[in-house]
Scaffold this active site. Sequence first.
Site, PDB file in Angstrom:
ATOM      1  N   ASN A  94     -36.576  43.451  18.684  1.00 33.17           N
ATOM      2  CA  ASN A  94     -37.513  42.337  18.544  1.00 33.17           C
ATOM      3  C   ASN A  94     -36.958  41.371  17.498  1.00 33.17           C
ATOM      4  O   ASN A  94     -36.901  41.681  16.316  1.00 33.17           O
ATOM      5  CB  ASN A  94     -38.877  42.880  18.115  1.00 33.17           C
ATOM      6  N   CYS A 114     -43.788  34.901  16.552  1.00 31.69           N
ATOM      7  CA  CYS A 114     -42.977  35.175  17.739  1.00 31.69           C
ATOM      8  C   CYS A 114     -43.212  34.195  18.876  1.00 31.69           C
ATOM      9  O   CYS A 114     -42.446  34.160  19.836  1.00 31.69           O
ATOM     10  CB  CYS A 114     -43.225  36.604  18.214  1.00 31.69           C
ATOM     11  N   HIS A 124     -41.311  37.134  25.302  1.00 35.03           N
ATOM     12  CA  HIS A 124     -40.944  37.586  23.962  1.00 35.03           C
ATOM     13  C   HIS A 124     -40.566  39.054  24.053  1.00 35.03           C
ATOM     14  O   HIS A 124     -41.297  39.873  24.637  1.00 35.03           O
ATOM     15  CB  HIS A 124     -42.113  37.391  23.003  1.00 35.03           C
TER      16      HIS A 124
END
Length: 330
Positions: A287, A112, A257
């Site tokens: 996500n 990520c 993020h």
Amino acid sequence: MTGISILGTGRYLPDRVVSNEEFTAFIETSDEWISTRTGISKRHFADGETTWRMGAYAAQAALDKAGVKAEEIDLIIGTTVTADYQTPSMACVVQHAIGASHAYCFDINAACSGFVYALDLARNQLVCGGAKTALVVSSEMLSRLTDFADRTTCVLFGDGAGACVVRAEEKRYASCLGSDGSGYGLIFCKNPPPASPFSAMPEELNDISSTDIKPGHLWQNGREVYKFATKTMPEAVHNACVKAGVKEEDLAYIIPHQANARIVQAAMKNIGMPMEKAWLTIAHTGNTSSASIPIALDELAESGKLKRGDLLCAVGFGAGLTYGAAVFEW
């Protein structure tokens, strides 16, 4: 201080939108349970798209906004943990799809944190003269790795892609990248090799976790990841700001993020900044791993809230464990 100029951004989100309510058909959950714990209301799932195709759509959108032709791209860096192929790289397939025939291409896997790592790599290549114009493409299909029987993780993830066109420019820029490999077992997806008549399965693939996780499915220790993220994100932002010669309060926006709204809230509190300065898309994207920051950056760019010269900070964390922050001028 040679920094970067982001000439254009782009994103792609699949048409298939999955609401929280749709999960109640096969797992014990509710919209309230999901939204209050994660900040997520819906997410996009690929429905026939490939990871590279999503990346190509985002890349073309970024080129169009930048007013840059594909033939002008010298470098393409792809970031993904869900590549369609073990080899070749996603970046090479995207290069062919958009017609960027003069670019050299490679992928990185920093989970990520991938976009921040790739942006920093692109900046370094631009500054040293290895390229004049770079394209960063982050594309993820986490639905491909999701265990839909695991109610604690399956509601978190979404699919999508983001991209940006970058050139070197005399602007303020600084980064802080780091990794803590001791936490490699906190977020993982096993990818065991196929059976071979000549060798045994590596035992080390079985000691990453005491839990019985199916190969090909993403698993995470939510509690420990929360601790890591809320500690390292503020530290990375602070260190990048120090290197850039600015203070956190000088930042117009932080683009984190999009893992979990609670993580972002805690991190922003630890940074000492109001949530109004965190640009969030998680409510409608979930996500999307390394794609989450460039997707959010593109939405922020389209919002009309940015002006040239604004200081931004992109900050991420992910499996590895990895973390990174980059401060740059818009």
